[in-house]
Enzyme design. Structure first.
Site, PDB file in Angstrom:
ATOM      1  N   TYR A   1      -7.451 -10.419   3.265  1.00  0.00           N
ATOM      2  CA  TYR A   1      -8.373  -9.297   3.056  1.00  0.00           C
ATOM      3  C   TYR A   1      -8.923  -9.263   1.634  1.00  0.00           C
ATOM      4  O   TYR A   1     -10.080  -8.960   1.400  1.00  0.00           O
ATOM      5  CB  TYR A   1      -7.667  -7.980   3.396  1.00  0.00           C
ATOM      6  CG  TYR A   1      -8.474  -6.764   3.054  1.00  0.00           C
ATOM      7  CD1 TYR A   1      -8.088  -5.913   2.029  1.00  0.00           C
ATOM      8  CD2 TYR A   1      -9.654  -6.466   3.738  1.00  0.00           C
ATOM      9  CE1 TYR A   1      -8.836  -4.799   1.704  1.00  0.00           C
ATOM     10  CE2 TYR A   1     -10.406  -5.352   3.410  1.00  0.00           C
ATOM     11  CZ  TYR A   1      -9.989  -4.520   2.393  1.00  0.00           C
ATOM     12  OH  TYR A   1     -10.728  -3.413   2.063  1.00  0.00           O
ATOM     13  N   LYS A   2      -8.068  -9.593   0.638  1.00  0.00           N
ATOM     14  CA  LYS A   2      -8.526  -9.557  -0.748  1.00  0.00           C
ATOM     15  C   LYS A   2      -9.250 -10.847  -1.154  1.00  0.00           C
ATOM     16  O   LYS A   2      -9.623 -11.005  -2.315  1.00  0.00           O
ATOM     17  CB  LYS A   2      -7.341  -9.272  -1.687  1.00  0.00           C
ATOM     18  CG  LYS A   2      -6.839  -7.818  -1.567  1.00  0.00           C
ATOM     19  CD  LYS A   2      -5.736  -7.513  -2.563  1.00  0.00           C
ATOM     20  CE  LYS A   2      -5.126  -6.134  -2.339  1.00  0.00           C
ATOM     21  NZ  LYS A   2      -5.998  -5.021  -2.732  1.00  0.00           N
TER      22      LYS A   2
ATOM     23  N   HIS B   1     -12.839   2.888   6.061  1.00  0.00           N
ATOM     24  CA  HIS B   1     -11.615   2.163   5.747  1.00  0.00           C
ATOM     25  C   HIS B   1     -11.184   1.218   6.866  1.00  0.00           C
ATOM     26  O   HIS B   1     -10.136   0.589   6.764  1.00  0.00           O
ATOM     27  CB  HIS B   1     -10.473   3.150   5.479  1.00  0.00           C
ATOM     28  CG  HIS B   1     -10.577   3.810   4.143  1.00  0.00           C
ATOM     29  ND1 HIS B   1     -10.759   5.155   3.986  1.00  0.00           N
ATOM     30  CD2 HIS B   1     -10.522   3.298   2.894  1.00  0.00           C
ATOM     31  CE1 HIS B   1     -10.817   5.450   2.700  1.00  0.00           C
ATOM     32  NE2 HIS B   1     -10.676   4.336   2.006  1.00  0.00           N
TER      33      HIS B   1
ATOM     34  N   TYR C   1       0.814  -1.212   0.000  1.00  0.00           N
ATOM     35  CA  TYR C   1       0.000   0.000   0.000  1.00  0.00           C
ATOM     36  C   TYR C   1       0.845   1.259   0.000  1.00  0.00           C
ATOM     37  O   TYR C   1       1.777   1.393   0.769  1.00  0.00           O
ATOM     38  CB  TYR C   1      -0.825   0.099   1.282  1.00  0.00           C
ATOM     39  CG  TYR C   1      -1.989  -0.832   1.338  1.00  0.00           C
ATOM     40  CD1 TYR C   1      -2.100  -1.744   2.367  1.00  0.00           C
ATOM     41  CD2 TYR C   1      -3.001  -0.789   0.373  1.00  0.00           C
ATOM     42  CE1 TYR C   1      -3.179  -2.591   2.454  1.00  0.00           C
ATOM     43  CE2 TYR C   1      -4.075  -1.640   0.446  1.00  0.00           C
ATOM     44  CZ  TYR C   1      -4.154  -2.543   1.489  1.00  0.00           C
ATOM     45  OH  TYR C   1      -5.219  -3.388   1.570  1.00  0.00           O
TER      46      TYR C   1
ATOM     47  N   ASN D   1      -6.415   0.508  -7.634  1.00  0.00           N
ATOM     48  CA  ASN D   1      -6.523  -0.488  -6.579  1.00  0.00           C
ATOM     49  C   ASN D   1      -6.802  -1.808  -7.291  1.00  0.00           C
ATOM     50  O   ASN D   1      -7.224  -1.811  -8.445  1.00  0.00           O
ATOM     51  CB  ASN D   1      -7.676  -0.117  -5.641  1.00  0.00           C
ATOM     52  CG  ASN D   1      -7.623  -0.899  -4.343  1.00  0.00           C
ATOM     53  OD1 ASN D   1      -6.562  -1.347  -3.916  1.00  0.00           O
ATOM     54  ND2 ASN D   1      -8.783  -1.089  -3.729  1.00  0.00           N
TER      55      ASN D   1
ATOM     56  N   ARG E   1      -6.029   7.020  -8.566  1.00  0.00           N
ATOM     57  CA  ARG E   1      -5.122   5.962  -8.140  1.00  0.00           C
ATOM     58  C   ARG E   1      -5.706   4.640  -8.600  1.00  0.00           C
ATOM     59  O   ARG E   1      -6.871   4.570  -8.987  1.00  0.00           O
ATOM     60  CB  ARG E   1      -4.930   5.956  -6.610  1.00  0.00           C
ATOM     61  CG  ARG E   1      -6.187   5.680  -5.829  1.00  0.00           C
ATOM     62  CD  ARG E   1      -5.888   5.693  -4.316  1.00  0.00           C
ATOM     63  NE  ARG E   1      -5.049   4.584  -3.914  1.00  0.00           N
ATOM     64  CZ  ARG E   1      -5.516   3.393  -3.497  1.00  0.00           C
ATOM     65  NH1 ARG E   1      -6.817   3.165  -3.456  1.00  0.00           N
ATOM     66  NH2 ARG E   1      -4.677   2.443  -3.132  1.00  0.00           N
TER      67      ARG E   1
ATOM     68  N   GLU F   1      -9.416  -1.472 -10.030  1.00  0.00           N
ATOM     69  CA  GLU F   1     -10.275  -0.306  -9.844  1.00  0.00           C
ATOM     70  C   GLU F   1      -9.483   0.955 -10.155  1.00  0.00           C
ATOM     71  O   GLU F   1      -8.459   1.212  -9.532  1.00  0.00           O
ATOM     72  CB  GLU F   1     -10.748  -0.227  -8.387  1.00  0.00           C
ATOM     73  CG  GLU F   1     -11.642  -1.373  -7.988  1.00  0.00           C
ATOM     74  CD  GLU F   1     -11.921  -1.384  -6.492  1.00  0.00           C
ATOM     75  OE1 GLU F   1     -11.280  -0.607  -5.751  1.00  0.00           O
ATOM     76  OE2 GLU F   1     -12.773  -2.174  -6.077  1.00  0.00           O
TER      77      GLU F   1
END
Lengths: 347, 318, 197
Positions: free
Chosen positions: A317-318, A194, A38, A226, A224, A266
Site C-alpha cells: 500500500y505504501k 479511506h 495502525y 502518518n 497525528r 505527514e
C-alpha cells in the site's frame, strides 16, 4: 525577532533539496518503537517543545518559499488539484481566518493581519504580498478564499462537511499528497475515501476515528503522524502524475539509497471550524533524506527495524516494494542492534 | 474528553421577552467568546443550594465574541433549572458555560430550508435564519406558539425576514399546515424542527409519511433527563457506590461524588457519555436517541446523561 | 497497487416498493427488467398508479413490463436517451418522489450521478444490480472515462496508458479508478485476467 532562513529547494528537476541541521533535528520522526502498526494515535494539538514542528498550530519552516513555488507550478499544470464543492464557501472563509490568524500570531516577523471590521489587511513578507480584502466577499480576493490562503500555506488542506452523521471530503488544496486524488475523492464520505487503506478497517480503527471526529469541538484541535517513503524529494507524488514519477522507484540501487530514498512524514491536524461547523484536515508533509536521517543514530536503527517487520499489505500500500530490500540492506550498516530509547525524539 | 473546556461569564442583562420567557445576555469574564455555527447550544451550569444543575440552551443572535444570548422558558418541571434561571439569575450573576456544541447544524447541501418552531423551540432558528439569509439560501420559518403573549421574537422575525415568516397561535385556532407544506417542495429541501417532544415526533412522522428521506429531516430535542424512581449505581473502577435521586441523572450523581465521566450534549444525542454496563439488577430505561435498538435491548451500554434504572442497582464501568 | 478487497465499493440491494413515496420513478436497463417486474408484481394498485418506468433494453423484456397497469411506461433506445428523460423528470420533481434503479453497475452509477445533480440524496435511491459486472473506469491521469471494462488491466480509451482497475469508486464520476500499471517498469504488465463479467 525570529528570522527564518528560507531555502531555495527544488522538489522536481534537479531535486536540489536539503534540510539544514536545525531542519534535521526538528524532523517529526514518526516511530516511537521499533515496529509499526495502525492505531488511531490522535493526541491534542497543543503547544509542543519550542523549535519543534508541534510548537505552533500551523508550522512555517525553512522550506516555505520553495514549497509555495512548487505548489504554484503544480496548479499551473493541473488546476483540478484545488477544488471546492459549492456549499463549502463558509468553510473556506473559516479556513482563511484560521490560517491568517495563526500565521500572523506565531510568525509576526513574516506575516501580519490587521482587521478594521470586515476589512482585513494581510501582509505576507516572504511572498511579497500585501492584500486588503473584505472578509466574506470572494470578489475582493484574486482567488477563491481557500485557494488564496493555501497558496501561501505549507501542506495540503481538506475541508470536510459534517452531515448525516458522517464526514464528507467536499473541498481541498492537495498538491503534496502521498498518492491520493482530490479530484477522484471529492464528495466521498469518511469510509469511502479511506477505502483503499488496508488492514485498518478490520481492526475498527476507522469506526473509532469517525466517532471521535464527529464530536470534535472548536478550540480543541488534534493531531497525528502518518508516514511513507518517497524516491527523490518529490512533493507532488499524485496518482495523476504517477505514470511520470513511478519510474523513480526502480532507480534505487545500493549506491544511491542515502541520496534518493526519503522518509516522508505527514503531520495531520484536525480542527472544528466555527461558522461552517466543518472540519479542517491538514496534511503537512516533511521530507528527510536517508543520508540526513542517519546523522541521528537512533532513527537509523529504528527505521531499519520498522522496515524489516512491516506487514506485506503495508509494504504494498505504501509503494515500498521495489526498493525496500535494498533500503533495508543499506540501513543494516547503521544498526548495531543496540537498544533504542522510547519516543520519537533523537537521543 | 469531558465536555469542552468551560467559560466563565457574567450576566449583563435579563429581559422578559414573552410570557414565562426571559432572555439572558452573557458576557465573558476574560477574553472573547468563541464564534459559533447556527444551531449550536451551550450547557449552562447553575449552582443551586444543594446541587449543580446543568441545562442546554440554544445560542441566539449572531456569532459571539462580545456576548452570547439565550432564552429560557420557565417550566414547572421539578428539576428546577429554568426556575433557578428565572428566580435567582439576575444582572451581575456569574455562571459557568460550556464551549458551543452543535448537534443541529444547517445541511449546507440543501437548496431550500424549512424551519418549524414550537414555543421556546424558536431559539435555534434565530441564528439559523440569520445565517441562511447571509448565505442567500431560500428558507421559510413556521413558528407556532400557544398565544401571542407566548410568541417570543415573533415581531422581530417578521421585521427581519418578511414573508418568509409564518406565525401560528393555538388560541386563535391556527396550526401549521404541515401536509400541504411537505407537498410541493423542490428536490433538495431540508426540514428542521425544534419544540415540544410530541410536536417533533409528529412532524418527523408526517415527513416520512410524505416520502421525504430521513436525511432531509432534522430535529433538535432538548431532552431534559427524565425523572424516575431512585436507584443505586456501583462504579466498578472508582470503587464508589452512589444513589441516583428521582430528579437527578446518573451523570449528575456521579459528578456529585467527584467522578468525571465524559459527556458533551447532556441530552442523550451525541454518544459521548456511553458507558458499559457491568451488572444490572432491574430493567434499564433507555431515554436516549443514540444507541442502536439492539444495543439497548442487550443492556450492554447505557447513556448516563438521560437513561435510568427501574430496579435496585446498576453496576457501571466507571 | 491493490485491485480488490477494499471496503468502499458500492453495494446494491433489491427493489422493494416504498409505500410512503408520493411518486415512484423506476429506471431500468437490460436484465434489470426482471427486477422491475418483480417490484411491480409485489406492489399494490395504489403504488402502480403512482409509478413511471423508463426502460432501455430488449423488446421481450419490454413486453413483460407493459403488462402492468402503471402511470406511464416509456421505452428508450439507449441509456443515454434514458438519462436525458431522467433529467427532464427531475427538473420539475418535488420532495417525496422515490427512485428505483436496476441494471448494470455503470447504469446504476450514472442514474445516481444524474440524480445527485438534482439534489436527490443517493442513500434514498433503491438499487438492484442485474447483469454484467463490466466497469466504467476513469483514468486518473487524463480523466477520460472508458466503458465496459471486464479485465483487471485495460488501455485507457483516451490517452492509451495501461491501467490497473481498482475497486476505489467515485459516485461523482460513476466510475472506478484506473491507474497506470506499468509506471515503475514500463511495458511489464501483470497477467491479464477477465475479472468483471
Amino acid at each position: 525577532m525570529k528570522a527564518i532562513a528560507f531555502r531555495t529547494d527544488k522538489f522536481r528537476d534537479d531535486f536540489s533539496f536539503a534540510n539544514s541541521e536545525y531542519g534535521i533535528r526538528r524532523f517529526p520522526f514518526p516511530f516511537h518503537e521499533d515496529k509499526y502498526m495502525y492505531t488511531v494515535n490522535i493526541e491534542p494539538h497543543t503547544a509542543g517543545p519550542v523549535g519543534s514542528v508541534f510548537e505552533f498550530e500551523i508550522d512555517v519552516d525553512e522550506h516555505y518559499v520553495a514549497e509555495m513555488r512548487d505548489r504554484a507550478l503544480v496548479l499551473n499544470e493541473d488546476p483540478l488539484r484545488c477544488q471546492a464543492l459549492p456549499h463549502m464557501m463558509m468553510a473556506q472563509w473559516d479556513l482563511v481566518e484560521l490560517l491568517m490568524t495563526n500565521m500572523a500570531k506565531d510568525y509576526p516577523d513574516q506575516f501580519s493581519l490587521t482587521k478594521n471590521g470586515a476589512q482585513w489587511r494581510w501582509i505576507n513578507r516572504p511572498l511579497e504580498i500585501d492584500q486588503t480584502f473584505i472578509f466574506g466577499d470572494p470578489a475582493t480576493l484574486p482567488y477563491p478564499p481557500m485557494e488564496y490562503i493555501t497558496r501561501q500555506s505549507q501542506g495540503d488542506f481538506c475541508l470536510i462537511d459534517q452531515r448525516d452523521g458522517n464526514l464528507w471530503m467536499d473541498a481541498g488544496m492537495v498538491t503534496t499528497q502521498a498518492d491520493w486524488s482530490l479530484d477522484f475523492d471529492i464528495g466521498m464520505n469518511f469510509m469511502e475515501w479511506h477505502g483503499p487503506v488496508p488492514i485498518a478497517h478490520e481492526s475498527g480503527v476507522f469506526d473509532r476515528a469517525l466517532k471521535f471526529l464527529l464530536n470534535l469541538q472548536v478550540g480543541r484541535p488534534v493531531r497525528r503522524l502518518n508516514w511513507t517513503m518517497t524516491i527523490n524529494p518529490r512533493l507532488d507524488t499524485s496518482p495523476e502524475n504517477y505514470h511520470k514519477w513511478g519510474i523513480d522507484r526502480s532507480t534505487v540501487n545500493p549506491g544511491n539509497v542515502g541520496e534518493k530514498v526519503h522518509l516522508r512524514v505527514e503531520l495531520q491536524g484536525l480542527w472544528r471550524l466555527p461558522r461552517s461547523n466543518a472540519i479542517l484536515f491538514t496534511i503537512r508533509c516533511y521530507l528527510l533524506r536517508l543520508d540526513e536521517m542517519i546523522t541521528v543514530p537512533k532513527w537509523a536503527r529504528r527505521l531499519h527495524r520498522v522496515l524489516k517487520t512491516l506487514p506485506p499489505e503495508l509494504v504494498d500500500y505504501k509503494g515500498l516494494s521495489r526498493y525496500r530490500d535494498t533500503t533495508i540492506e543499506w540501513l543494516s550498516k547503521f544498526d548495531d542492534g543496540a537498544p533504542t530509547s522510547a519516543g520519537i525524539g533523537p537521543d | 474528553m469531558t465536555g469542552g473546556s468551560e467559560l466563565a461569564v457574567r450576566v449583563s442583562d435579563v429581559t422578559s421577552v414573552a410570557q414565562d420567557i426571559k432572555r439572558f445576555r452573557l458576557e465573558p469574564v476574560a477574553g472573547p467568546l468563541p464564534t459559533f455555527s447556527a444551531g449550536s447550544h451551550i450547557v449552562v451550569s447553575m449552582f443551586a443550594s444543594d446541587r449543580r444543575i446543568r441545562n442546554p440552551y440554544s445560542l441566539m443572535g449572531v456569532g459571539g465574541a462580545s456576548a452570547y444570548e439565550i432564552s429560557v422558558l420557565r417550566t414547572a418541571n421539578s428539576r428546577g433549572g429554568s426556575i433557578f434561571m428565572h428566580e435567582h439569575v439576575t444582572k451581575g450573576t456569574e455562571l459557568i458555560i460550556s464551549q458551543p456544541v452543535n448537534l443541529f447544524p444547517i445541511n449546507h447541501t440543501g437548496r431550500k430550508h424549512i424551519l418549524i418552531a414550537g414555543g421556546i423551540g424558536i431559539t435555534p432558528f434565530i441564528t439559523m435564519a440569520h445565517q441562511l439569509k447571509a448565505l442567500d439560501q431560500p428558507f421559510q420559518l413556521h413558528y407556532a406558539a400557544r398565544s401571542q403573549e407566548r410568541s417570543a421574537y415573533a415581531q422581530q422575525l417578521k421585521d427581519l425576514y418578511g414573508d418568509r415568516v409564518f406565525l401560528y397561535r393555538d388560541n386563535e385556532g391556527h396550526s401549521i399546515p404541515l401536509e400541504a407544506l411537505l407537498k410541493n417542495q423542490p428536490l433538495g429541501t431540508h426540514l428542521y424542527v425544534c419544540g415540544p417532544e410530541g410536536m417533533i415526533n409528529g412532524v418527523l412522522k408526517t415527513g416520512l409519511a410524505a416520502g421525504w428521506p430521513k436525511e432531509s429531516l432534522h430535529a433538535e430535542r432538548f431532552l431534559a433527563p427524565p425523572s424516575g424512581k431512585p436507584f443505586t449505581v456501583r462504579l466498578v473502577r472508582s470503587g464508589l457506590t452512589v444513589r441516583v435521586d428521582e430528579h437527578q441523572s446518573i451523570l449528575e450523581a456521579v459528578e456529585a461524588v467527584g467522578v468525571n465521566a465524559p459527556y458533551l450534549c447532556r441530552g442523550g444525542a451525541c454518544g459521548q457519555c456511553e458507558t458499559a454496563v457491568v451488572a444490572c439488577d432491574g430493567q434499564i430505561v433507555h431515554n436516549d436517541n443514540y444507541l442502536d435498538p439492539d444495543v439497548q435491548k442487550s443492556g450492554a451500554a447505557i447513556m448516563i446523561c438521560v437513561s435510568r434504572l427501574n430496579g435496585s442497582e446498576l453496576a457501571l464501568n466507571l | 497497487m491493490l485491485v480488490s478487497g477494499i471496503k468502499s465499493r458500492p453495494k446494491y440491494a433489491t427493489l422493494e416498493p416504498d409505500p410512503f413515496a408520493i411518486f415512484n420513478l423506476v429506471l431500468v436497463e437490460g436484465e434489470g427488467a426482471g427486477a422491475a417486474a418483480r417490484l411491480l408484481e409485489s406492489a399494490d394498485h395504489q403504488f402502480r398508479t403512482r409509478t413511471t418506468v423508463l426502460y432501455s433494453g430488449s423488446g421481450q423484456a419490454a413486453d413483460c413490463l407493459s403488462s402492468f397497469q402503471i402511470h406511464r411506461m416509456q421505452f428508450l433506445p439507449t441509456i443515454e436517451t434514458l438519462l436525458i428523460r431522467l433529467d427532464g423528470f427531475l427538473t420539475t420533481a418535488t420532495m417525496g418522489i422515490r427512485l428505483y434503479v436496476a441494471g448494470t453497475e455503470g447504469f446504476i452509477g450514472q442514474v445516481i450521478q444524474h440524480a445527485e445533480r438534482f439534489a436527490v440524496d443517493h442513500k434514498s435511491i433503491i438499487t438492484e444490480h442485474c447483469g454484467s459486472l463490466a466497469r466504467r473506469i476513469q483514468c486518473v491521469h487524463c480523466k477520460g472515462i472508458t466503458e465496459n471494462v471486464t479485465t483487471n488491466v485495460a488501455r485507457c480509451g483516451h490517452c492509451g496508458v495501461n491501467l490497473l482497475i481498482r475497486d476505489h469508486y467515485s459516485r461523482r464520476f460513476a466510475a472506478f479508478m484506473g491507474v497506470s500499471t506499468d509506471a515503475e517498469a514500463p511495458g511489464v504488465l501483470p497477467p491479464i485476467q477477465e475479472m468483471f463479467r
